[in-house]
Design an enzyme around this catalytic site. Sequence first.
Site, short mmCIF file in Angstrom:
data_model
loop_
_atom_site.label_atom_id
_atom_site.label_comp_id
_atom_site.label_asym_id
_atom_site.label_seq_id
_atom_site.Cartn_x
_atom_site.Cartn_y
_atom_site.Cartn_z
N HIS A 96 -14.98 -4.64 -2.27
CA HIS A 96 -14.64 -3.41 -1.55
C HIS A 96 -15.56 -2.30 -2.11
O HIS A 96 -15.95 -2.36 -3.28
CB HIS A 96 -13.18 -3.10 -1.85
N ASP A 99 -10.20 -6.28 -9.71
CA ASP A 99 -9.66 -5.42 -8.66
C ASP A 99 -8.50 -6.19 -8.01
O ASP A 99 -8.72 -7.14 -7.25
CB ASP A 99 -10.77 -5.11 -7.66
N GLN A 112 -5.55 -6.29 -3.53
CA GLN A 112 -5.02 -7.19 -2.50
C GLN A 112 -4.16 -8.29 -3.08
O GLN A 112 -3.29 -8.83 -2.39
CB GLN A 112 -6.17 -7.81 -1.69
N LYS A 161 0.15 -0.55 -1.29
CA LYS A 161 0.01 -1.90 -0.69
C LYS A 161 1.12 -2.82 -1.18
O LYS A 161 1.21 -3.97 -0.78
CB LYS A 161 -1.34 -2.50 -1.08
N CYS A 210 -14.50 -1.25 4.65
CA CYS A 210 -15.01 -0.75 3.36
C CYS A 210 -15.69 -1.87 2.58
O CYS A 210 -15.56 -1.96 1.35
CB CYS A 210 -13.90 -0.12 2.51
N1 C6P Z 1 -8.41 -1.68 1.02
C1 C6P Z 1 -8.15 -2.19 3.36
O1 C6P Z 1 -7.81 -1.90 4.51
P1 C6P Z 1 -7.02 2.27 -2.73
O2 C6P Z 1 -7.58 2.95 -1.52
O3 C6P Z 1 -7.50 2.87 -4.01
O4 C6P Z 1 -5.53 2.10 -2.69
O5 C6P Z 1 -7.57 0.75 -2.69
C2 C6P Z 1 -8.93 0.51 -2.60
C3 C6P Z 1 -9.21 -0.95 -2.49
C4 C6P Z 1 -9.85 -1.57 -3.54
N2 C6P Z 1 -10.07 -2.89 -3.53
C5 C6P Z 1 -9.71 -3.66 -2.50
C6 C6P Z 1 -9.96 -5.14 -2.55
C7 C6P Z 1 -9.07 -3.09 -1.40
O6 C6P Z 1 -8.72 -3.86 -0.37
C8 C6P Z 1 -8.83 -1.69 -1.38
C9 C6P Z 1 -8.22 -1.03 -0.19
C10 C6P Z 1 -7.82 -1.22 2.25
O7 C6P Z 1 -8.73 -3.22 3.10
C11 C6P Z 1 -8.18 0.18 2.60
S1 C6P Z 1 -9.90 0.42 2.71
#
Ligand code: C6P
Length: 402
Positions: free
Chosen positions: A120, A197, A200, A223, A361
């Site tokens: 991401h 990370d 997910q 999430k 993203c």
């Molecule tokens: N992905 C998706 O629709 P935040 O925004 O900080 O809560 O998470 C960022 C993030 C980081 N790593 C991974 C693997 C992610 O999937 C995400 C967030 C969402 O896939 C929003 S872009």
Amino acid sequence: MDINKIREDYPLLGRDINGKPLVYLDNAATSQTPQCVVDAIDEMYHCHKANVHRGVHTLSQEATDRVEATREKMRAFINAGSIEEVIFTRGTTEGINLVASSLGETMCNGDEIIVTQMEHHSNIVPWQLLGQRKRITLRVVPVLDDGTLDLDAYEELFSDNTRLVAISHMSNVLGTINPVKEMIATAHRHGVPVLVDGAQAAPHMAVDVQDLDCDFYALSAHKMYGPTGVGALYGKKELLERMMPYQGGGEMISTVTFEHTTFAALPFKFEAGTPDYVGIAALGTALDYLNELGMDAIAEREHELLAYATERMLEVPGMHIYGTAQNKGAVISFLVNDINSYDMGLLLDKLGFAVRTGHHCAQPLMARYGVTGMVRASFSFYNTHEEIDAFVAAVKRVSSMF
Ligand code: C6P
């Protein structure tokens, strides 16, 4: 799992969208929030709102107790060794930026960081920003056609200059669950720490940071059926102790004079300013909720939903699914023939289906597959087989319009 009963926890799932019953398949972007978590937020505002770690008065003590109770719940949820290793953040993105900023201070010109092609942007751009300051190079583990990582190539990316590996536990696009435990062991053989990370993975499977032996693990509450604007970063104590604070401000200090400041002990050294104490308290309720359902039961239910949805989706003429790894979370990214992902998403929305479209993203991953975007259906335990059937029928209907 009694899914009908579980769905009663989520009044929003009963909404209509464009005159059709909502089918919410955008859980990888953000999950819905059970009533108990909404109630916990409400209770904080109604009964316990006061700044934390600052007051001797009862209200402040109540709010502080709730925040610190969540820290212990989060420690147990990811099986961290100590609450000193659990830092509250605004989410995964901030957790990664914290490490990039603070651990990054110890890196220098010519150092290298290994990431993967499926990351991401949150796990790419912070390292690039650091790289601009320190002239650090990113080395990238390629993704194979089935959406798994090329682990042979990974082994070869290590050099004497490798300072960190930063990898996702589960891809937000491909659903691939990476063999992070093995990848961490490889990195440690080279003396290199690993940031995982977990944005997910954490909502969908049991996470044990001590078993993984990761050095950092970042996650987001929104999430995980929790509130927005809150997350956690796990870090090994010995690393956190050596790192400089991320931000300066109240709460992260021990003593301040105009000449010199000493910092607070862990984890407060990394928690400058007033935290989102309402959100953190409510995150504790979300963790209770997940524990009650059971992370293994959640993983099993979602695995079954994924298998069913994959089989049914492949009935759609022209369907191409990206990411077919054996070990995969409940995410299906796809394109049908050459139908643009936005067109598909907009028309599905008219029929009541919430999916994500575009690059997710993860533009380097889109480039890897030679596309600019995909449609993504991402599932939660509260989704049903009936919703999947309706979704497949809707995708067929939309596809036939082109
Ligand atoms: N992905 C998706 O629709 P935040 O925004 O900080 O809560 O998470 C960022 C993030 C980081 N790593 C991974 C693997 C992610 O999937 C995400 C967030 C969402 O896939 C929003 S872009």
